[in-house]
Design an enzyme around this catalytic site. Structure first.
Site, PDB file in Angstrom:
ATOM      1  N   ASP A   1     -22.990 -10.883 -17.659  1.00 39.57           N
ATOM      2  CA  ASP A   1     -23.297 -11.682 -16.479  1.00 39.57           C
ATOM      3  C   ASP A   1     -22.979 -10.764 -15.307  1.00 39.57           C
ATOM      4  OD1 ASP A   1     -23.322 -13.288 -14.252  1.00 39.57           O
ATOM      5  OD2 ASP A   1     -22.371 -14.996 -15.228  1.00 39.57           O
ATOM      6  N   HIS A   2     -24.031 -10.213 -14.693  1.00 38.84           N
ATOM      7  CA  HIS A   2     -23.785  -9.127 -13.741  1.00 38.84           C
ATOM      8  C   HIS A   2     -22.965  -9.573 -12.532  1.00 38.84           C
ATOM      9  CE1 HIS A   2     -27.439 -10.863 -11.953  1.00 38.84           C
ATOM     10  NE2 HIS A   2     -26.931 -10.440 -10.816  1.00 38.84           N
ATOM     11  N   HIS A  21     -23.662 -17.979 -13.575  1.00 38.78           N
ATOM     12  CA  HIS A  21     -23.012 -17.334 -12.425  1.00 38.78           C
ATOM     13  C   HIS A  21     -22.030 -18.262 -11.710  1.00 38.78           C
ATOM     14  CE1 HIS A  21     -25.860 -14.328 -13.202  1.00 38.78           C
ATOM     15  NE2 HIS A  21     -26.850 -14.748 -12.462  1.00 38.78           N
TER      16      HIS A  21
END
Lengths: 511, 354
Positions: free
Chosen positions: A199-200, A262
């Protein structure tokens, strides 16, 4: 950390982070956008910084017909375009020497057999010690066939003392059932300890700084609870529309695309208890506890506490933009939400009675991602009286753009009269630290090569997040078009979202 | 006795606006008021550069301009002339700004020229102008000498120096640095720019042994040769000390030709060879059947790295060593922070050779 038998002792201490190990990185979906825009520029930047071991191979795995040379040339072009630092041709030439292309369909067992042979040869030639990092950058519907072939070809088991890890790009499923299926699929090939769900957002500096802010500064943690905090707002607003992702987005929507991963990750970092250590599992244990404490939303609660909306035509930055349903490749009768605002309650001792408001949306007036911790007001005496109502303190952690932290407080305006106005103490990463912040993918790739899973989502995290989101999806599935609010592109979202937060004597922050 | 420094010369030196010392804070505030909303002041550290040399003081101003782009700071330059006939203190203020996005971010610079007695007691004049609560990094650009003024050094959080500038007999300065850093229970941290200078070479050397087959030989090296420039002996010694510390070698200094011994009793001979060129221009490691080479490409910041052995068939690789400009070394030192435990271990390994 004890020195492993195969560790290079000269690498120890060269950087103040865990050491990436020599390995082959095999990218499935090597001709896609992610590889060109993010992964290879990130690897190049690491190489240019000397952070990458010399013995690293990048193997692109895809269907299209290419040679090693043409693949390198394409990547060189896009890396020059997308790298955060200017490409040094000498360094690129050295790095490009480690890149090769393996042409195969994802469902062709022979392609995996020849990949295994090629990796063994690379181990011998370049000393990569049998370590393999498989990066699933292909579309999710290809994961199953790739993982199955990796297992059947034996590539999921590293030779000798090496390791085999897999990085899975989101989305991690489309609901709890599919997430479980995907996790089971991954687990059939790779143990959880070798699975890295990326999950960047978690690789961004400011996201990493949330824990530092909370647990390295004694002043905040004392106030970080229901006694002092009125509510928390977590926002991720975008000006862009669906761009080239309409096919995926129209099926997914904002809840799946942003909230499930996110925003819930940011919520966990904001709300979790101090972990017992900084190792991956200690941190992830605490995050999972937050997810388990989220108050489930039944149909009535979902209707009351979640606003879903879709943008209509409007103007962003003065430019006319079409309605969502008029975007290319979007169903003209689509009921997909491009905006979600919701109230989340965490039923634990620390957060009892403190609502967390989450909002995400496309084609909003401004692009910003932030966490705003809104403190309770001062007692209604002295300065906080009817004649002059004070604004409450707000601590804002800006994730993007202009990463930083600000604190709003009250101060006396100079003069004979006692007039109190809000002022802002503002810390900007860019101003204070100047240098370019590494891209999230740089950090995350290094971590995966080092075996540090702290910034990656664990199986139970993903499933708990889906368990929470699934109830909302179920509630929505029972609604018709009336449940979908509309907002004009370029605005701050639908009025229903304003009503949601106003019920708690609060307003959405001006971003 | 040294002549007083000409004020006219200093005013031309780019130090900025001359100010009276008691008005420094007021004039700095005015500088920002005049700039209005256009400029933002930023500061994370106090960076003090002490020099007794006029030329270096001039260079320091342009150095600060480079540093401020990476490390927002209040920079204080001290040009000390303790041998000047009369006590005198003069000051200038300046700002270094750079654009970040749409904002202009600025770091302040205060320059002091201290002469005579004023140079012998700099703390009382300079330290009241530190940005409060921020750490003090002091780069001492002069030889470190005894006696050590404990009250002065008690202010300093990070003592920065460049051991390459200490000539052929740096032992005295190292001893003083050790004493200073031991004053506050080790809270003053040493930062040697020469250690930053070998950082790129350390990365390059480490990369020689990333290959599994090369790694097998790392504990059977029996000779090390380092080629260094005219001012690079100390740099080469630090590199040698680092290798010894990482590979657990012990110096046998009492021999006519000192050598290291490995834990298995093996002897590792070494040679430091001076030549023209960079501080470190090459390294050669030899084991029974292999040779590991780093050769600096002349005039560049690149090494060619070669592993020669029968089973490793890799062509030479180019490794970027990083900039060795003074400003970049200082930026690197300020960025890495920490206590440099490997530096201290490396120094210990080569102490008898210093």
């Amino acid at each position: 950390m004890p020195e492993s038998k195969s560790a290079n002792p000269l690498r120890e201490g060269l950087t103040n982070r865990s050491l990436p190990e020599p390995c082959s990185i095999i990218i499935f979906g090597a001709t896609g956008d992610l590889t060109h825009r993010k992964l290879v520029p990130a690897l190049y930047n690491l190489a240019a910084e000397g952070a990458l071991p010399q013995a690293v191979n990048v193997v692109g795995f895809a269907r299209r017909d290419k040679t090693d040379e043409s693949f390198r040339a394409e990547l060189g072009e896009t890396t020059r375009q997308f790298s955060r630092r200017q490409v040094n041709e000498d360094i690129w030439a050295g790095f490009a020497g480690s890149i090769c292309y393996h042409r195969s369909a994802f469902d062709d067992p022979a392609g995996y057999a020849t990949l295994a042979e090629r990796l063994d040869a690379l181990d011998r030639e370049r000393g990569t010690r049998g370590n393999r990092l498989f990066y699933l950058a292909a579309s999710p519907d290809q994961f199953e066939v790739i993982l199955r072939n990796l297992r059947e070809s034996g590539l999921n088991r590293a030779p000798g003392d090496g390791w085999a890890r897999v990085i899975v790009e989101k989305p991690f499923g489309t609901d709890l059932a599919s997430a479980r299926d995907l996790n089971a699929l991954v687990e059939a090939s790779f143990p959880e300890s070798d699975t890295y769900r990326i999950d960047h957002y978690l690789g961004k500096e400011t996201a990493q700084n949330i824990m530092v802010l909370r647990f390295a500064n004694a002043i905040f943690e004392q106030l970080w609870n229901a006694r002092y905090i009125h509510h928390v707002q977590i926002t991720a607003s975008e000006q862009i529309g669906v761009e080239g992702r309409a096919g995926y987005y129209d099926k997914a929507g904002a809840l799946r695309d942003m909230i499930q991963n996110h925003l819930l990750q940011l919520l966990c970092l904001t709300a979790m208890e101090p972990p017992v250590g900084l190792d991956a599992d200690s941190i992830r244990d605490e995050k999972v506890k937050v997810l388990r404490a989220l108050r489930p939303l039944d149909d009535a609660a979902a209707h009351k506490l979640v606003v879903r909306a879709q943008y209509g035509a409007g103007a962003v930055n003065g430019t006319r933009v079409p309605a969502y349903r008029d975007e290319q490749n979007v169903n003209p009768e689509s009921l997909t939400e491009t905006y979600v605002a919701m109230q989340v309650n965490i039923d634990n001792w620390r957060w009892a009675g403190v609502p967390f408001f989450l909002r995400v949306g496309k084609r909003l007036a401004k692009a910003a991602t932030e966490i705003a911790v809104q403190f309770k007001g001062a007692p209604p005496v002295l300065f906080n009286v009817a004649r002059q109502t004070l604004t409450n303190n707000v601590l804002v952690i800006r994730i993007q753009p202009d990463e930083g932290i600000s604190l709003r407080m009250s101060a006396k305006v100079p003069g004979a009269a006692v007039r109190v106005e809000p002022v802002k103490m503002d810390f900007h990463y860019g101003t204070s630290f100047g240098k370019g912040t590494p891209e999230a993918y740089e950090r995350l790739l290094l971590d995966a090569m080092s075996g540090d899973a702290t910034l990656f989502a664990r199986r139970d995290e993903v499933e708990e997040a889906w368990r929470f989101v699934d109830r909302i999806l179920d509630a929505w599935s029972a609604q018709d078009a009336e449940g979908l609010a509309m907002y004009s592109a370029g605005t701050w979202g639908p009025t229903e979202a304003d009503d949601l937060i106003t019920r708690h004597s609060a307003t959405w922050r001006r971003l | 006795m040294e002549a007083a420094v000409s004020v006219a010369t200093l005013d031309q030196a780019g130090f900025g606006i001359p100010v009276e010392i008691e008005r420094i804070d007021r004039d700095l505030n005015k500088l920002w008021e005049d700039a209005g909303e256009k400029k933002t002041r930023a500061s994370l550290i106090n960076l003090v550069l002490y020099s007794e040399n006029l030329e270096s003081a001039f260079e320091n101003t342009s150095l600060i301009a480079d540093i401020a782009g990476e490390h927002a700071c209040r920079a204080i330059l001290i040009l000390a002339k303790p041998d000047a006939p009369e006590a005198k203190a003069s000051a200038w203020i300046n700002a270094h700004c750079r654009m970040i996005g749409e904002r202009e971010i600025c770091s302040e610079q205060i320059t002091f020229v201290l002469e005579g007695d004023a140079a012998r007691e700099p703390a009382g004049i300079v330290f009241p102008h530190l940005d409060s609560d921020l750490p003090l990094c002091l780069w001492w650009q002069a030889p470190l000498q005894k006696p050590v003024d404990a009250r002065f050094w008690a202010w300093v959080d990070r003592l920065i120096y460049d051991s390459a500038e200490w000539g052929d007999s740096p032992a005295g300065s190292f001893a003083v640095a050790r004493e200073i850093c031991g004053l506050r229970d080790g809270r003053t941290v040493p930062g040697d720019l020469n250690w930053m200078r070998v950082l790129g070479t350390r990365f390059a050397l480490a990369s020689l042994f990333d290959h599994a087959l090369a790694l097998e030989r790392i504990r059977s090296l029996d000779r090390v040769e380092i080629t260094h420039g005219p001012r690079g002996r100390m740099t080469a010694l630090l590199l040698l000390g680092w290798l010894a510390a990482r590979l657990d070698w012990t110096l046998q200094p009492m021999m006519a030709s000192p050598f290291f011994s490995a834990p298995d009793g093996r002897q590792i001979t070494f040679a430091l060879q001076e030549t023209d060129g960079a501080h470190i221009s090459g390294c050669r490691f030899v084991s029974a059947d292999r040779e590991f080479l780093l050769e600096r490409q002349p005039g560049t910041t690149l090494y060619e790295a070669t592993v020669s052995c029968p089973s490793v068939q890799e062509p030479p690789r180019v490794v970027h060593v990083g900039s060795e400009k003074t400003a970049d070394l200082l930026i690197s030192e300020l960025s890495r922070g920490g206590r440099h435990t490997q530096y201290l271990a490396s120094l210990q390994k080569i102490a008898p050779l210093i």
